[in-house]
Design a protein around this motif. Sequence first.
Motif, PDB file in Angstrom:
ATOM      1  N   ALA A 109       0.831  -1.208   0.000  1.00 41.60           N
ATOM      2  CA  ALA A 109       0.000   0.000   0.000  1.00 41.60           C
ATOM      3  C   ALA A 109       0.861   1.253   0.000  1.00 41.60           C
ATOM      4  O   ALA A 109       0.477   2.281  -0.566  1.00 41.60           O
ATOM      5  CB  ALA A 109      -0.928  -0.005   1.208  1.00 41.60           C
ATOM      6  N   ALA A 110       2.023   1.204   0.636  1.00 44.86           N
ATOM      7  CA  ALA A 110       2.917   2.366   0.652  1.00 44.86           C
ATOM      8  C   ALA A 110       3.590   2.583  -0.696  1.00 44.86           C
ATOM      9  O   ALA A 110       3.951   3.715  -1.041  1.00 44.86           O
ATOM     10  CB  ALA A 110       3.973   2.183   1.740  1.00 44.86           C
ATOM     11  N   VAL A 111       3.759   1.504  -1.468  1.00 44.58           N
ATOM     12  CA  VAL A 111       4.442   1.606  -2.754  1.00 44.58           C
ATOM     13  C   VAL A 111       3.629   2.415  -3.765  1.00 44.58           C
ATOM     14  O   VAL A 111       4.185   3.203  -4.547  1.00 44.58           O
ATOM     15  CB  VAL A 111       4.728   0.191  -3.313  1.00 44.58           C
ATOM     16  N   VAL A 112       2.315   2.251  -3.747  1.00 43.61           N
ATOM     17  CA  VAL A 112       1.475   2.838  -4.801  1.00 43.61           C
ATOM     18  C   VAL A 112       1.561   4.366  -4.838  1.00 43.61           C
ATOM     19  O   VAL A 112       1.868   4.950  -5.882  1.00 43.61           O
ATOM     20  CB  VAL A 112       0.022   2.356  -4.682  1.00 43.61           C
ATOM     21  N   PRO A 113       1.285   5.081  -3.731  1.00 46.22           N
ATOM     22  CA  PRO A 113       1.391   6.540  -3.810  1.00 46.22           C
ATOM     23  C   PRO A 113       2.811   7.019  -4.059  1.00 46.22           C
ATOM     24  O   PRO A 113       3.012   8.070  -4.697  1.00 46.22           O
ATOM     25  CB  PRO A 113       0.865   7.016  -2.450  1.00 46.22           C
ATOM     26  N   ALA A 114       3.813   6.280  -3.558  1.00 44.15           N
ATOM     27  CA  ALA A 114       5.198   6.680  -3.817  1.00 44.15           C
ATOM     28  C   ALA A 114       5.492   6.653  -5.311  1.00 44.15           C
ATOM     29  O   ALA A 114       6.064   7.596  -5.866  1.00 44.15           O
ATOM     30  CB  ALA A 114       6.155   5.760  -3.060  1.00 44.15           C
ATOM     31  N   CYS A 115       5.088   5.581  -5.984  1.00 44.67           N
ATOM     32  CA  CYS A 115       5.303   5.494  -7.429  1.00 44.67           C
ATOM     33  C   CYS A 115       4.380   6.442  -8.186  1.00 44.67           C
ATOM     34  O   CYS A 115       4.695   6.870  -9.305  1.00 44.67           O
ATOM     35  CB  CYS A 115       5.101   4.056  -7.899  1.00 44.67           C
ATOM     36  N   GLY A 116       3.252   6.784  -7.575  1.00 45.74           N
ATOM     37  CA  GLY A 116       2.361   7.763  -8.187  1.00 45.74           C
ATOM     38  C   GLY A 116       2.977   9.136  -8.298  1.00 45.74           C
ATOM     39  O   GLY A 116       2.496   9.989  -9.069  1.00 45.74           O
ATOM     40  N   MET A 117       4.063   9.376  -7.560  1.00 45.61           N
ATOM     41  CA  MET A 117       4.737  10.666  -7.678  1.00 45.61           C
ATOM     42  C   MET A 117       5.423  10.828  -9.026  1.00 45.61           C
ATOM     43  O   MET A 117       5.714  11.957  -9.441  1.00 45.61           O
ATOM     44  CB  MET A 117       5.763  10.824  -6.564  1.00 45.61           C
ATOM     45  N   LEU A 118       5.676   9.732  -9.726  1.00 46.99           N
ATOM     46  CA  LEU A 118       6.304   9.854 -11.049  1.00 46.99           C
ATOM     47  C   LEU A 118       5.393  10.618 -12.013  1.00 46.99           C
ATOM     48  O   LEU A 118       5.808  11.638 -12.583  1.00 46.99           O
ATOM     49  CB  LEU A 118       6.695   8.480 -11.593  1.00 46.99           C
ATOM     50  N   PRO A 119       4.159  10.165 -12.244  1.00 40.87           N
ATOM     51  CA  PRO A 119       3.294  10.949 -13.137  1.00 40.87           C
ATOM     52  C   PRO A 119       2.966  12.328 -12.583  1.00 40.87           C
ATOM     53  O   PRO A 119       2.823  13.287 -13.352  1.00 40.87           O
ATOM     54  CB  PRO A 119       2.044  10.086 -13.287  1.00 40.87           C
ATOM     55  N   VAL A 120       2.848  12.456 -11.265  1.00 39.82           N
ATOM     56  CA  VAL A 120       2.558  13.773 -10.695  1.00 39.82           C
ATOM     57  C   VAL A 120       3.680  14.747 -11.009  1.00 39.82           C
ATOM     58  O   VAL A 120       3.447  15.881 -11.458  1.00 39.82           O
ATOM     59  CB  VAL A 120       2.344  13.661  -9.166  1.00 39.82           C
ATOM     60  N   ALA A 121       4.926  14.326 -10.777  1.00 45.71           N
ATOM     61  CA  ALA A 121       6.068  15.202 -11.051  1.00 45.71           C
ATOM     62  C   ALA A 121       6.202  15.497 -12.541  1.00 45.71           C
ATOM     63  O   ALA A 121       6.532  16.620 -12.944  1.00 45.71           O
ATOM     64  CB  ALA A 121       7.352  14.575 -10.519  1.00 45.71           C
TER      65      ALA A 121
END
Length: 249
Positions: free
Chosen positions: A129-141
């Motif tokens: 569950a912690a991995v998903v938002p962390a990797c979601g920072m790629l498209p956000v950035a």
Amino acid sequence: MVSRVLRRWLPGQHGAWAMLLVPFLAGMLLATPSPWHAVLVFAWLVGYLAAHHAQQWLRLRRNSRNPRAATRHTLPAAVFTAALLPPGVALVVHAPWLLVAAVGALPFAAVNCWYAWRNQERSLVNGLAAVVPACGMLPVAALLGDGSWGQVWRPTLACLLYFAGTVPYVKTMIRERDSDAYRWASWLYHAGALVVAVVLSPWLAVLFGACLARAVVMPVLGRVRIAVVGAVEVVLSLSLLAVLVPVYG
């Protein structure tokens, strides 16, 4: 004195920092870096620290026999939350869609809070569950720059594949080192991730081949120092960044 304060305010989970920074850096470098990326990474890291202390407060509040144990996380949680507000508001004013991204991360944060409250932070589900938002920072950035969805979905998938694989792998090295089930699960996951990487890019296939090799070899070497396990993951995380930027930039 300084080191004691740092230990109290900063988490000791060193592997988390690579997961927090590598997807962000990949997204930023795949787009055009701007001053807003500095604001975003500050808000991202401060938000992580605020969430960490809030979760520790929940865990200790419910599970510690010392009624004062949770209070040492109250001040850090309050300070980091206060530090988050100015850059958070500025980012939402600049790019209102970031509020949607933040809301999308809330269910995963709720899962982490639930497992903290249950004193089960080392759960496999909690780690994933912690991995998903962390990797979601790629498209956000990337989208905060001049990136596009068509450009970022493949590197985002690669990040998800890599960092999700670290969760069962690290367990085979530490808490579940004697579990055949975890070893097989880790091996099968990494083999499947390699198949996907072959489709995504030959360069990613080389990297995920190395990940599969370390998932197979490292657990059978016996007890390996945690520092060595962490060093290998830092090298692989930086290698992932080094592959994603030229391949998809």
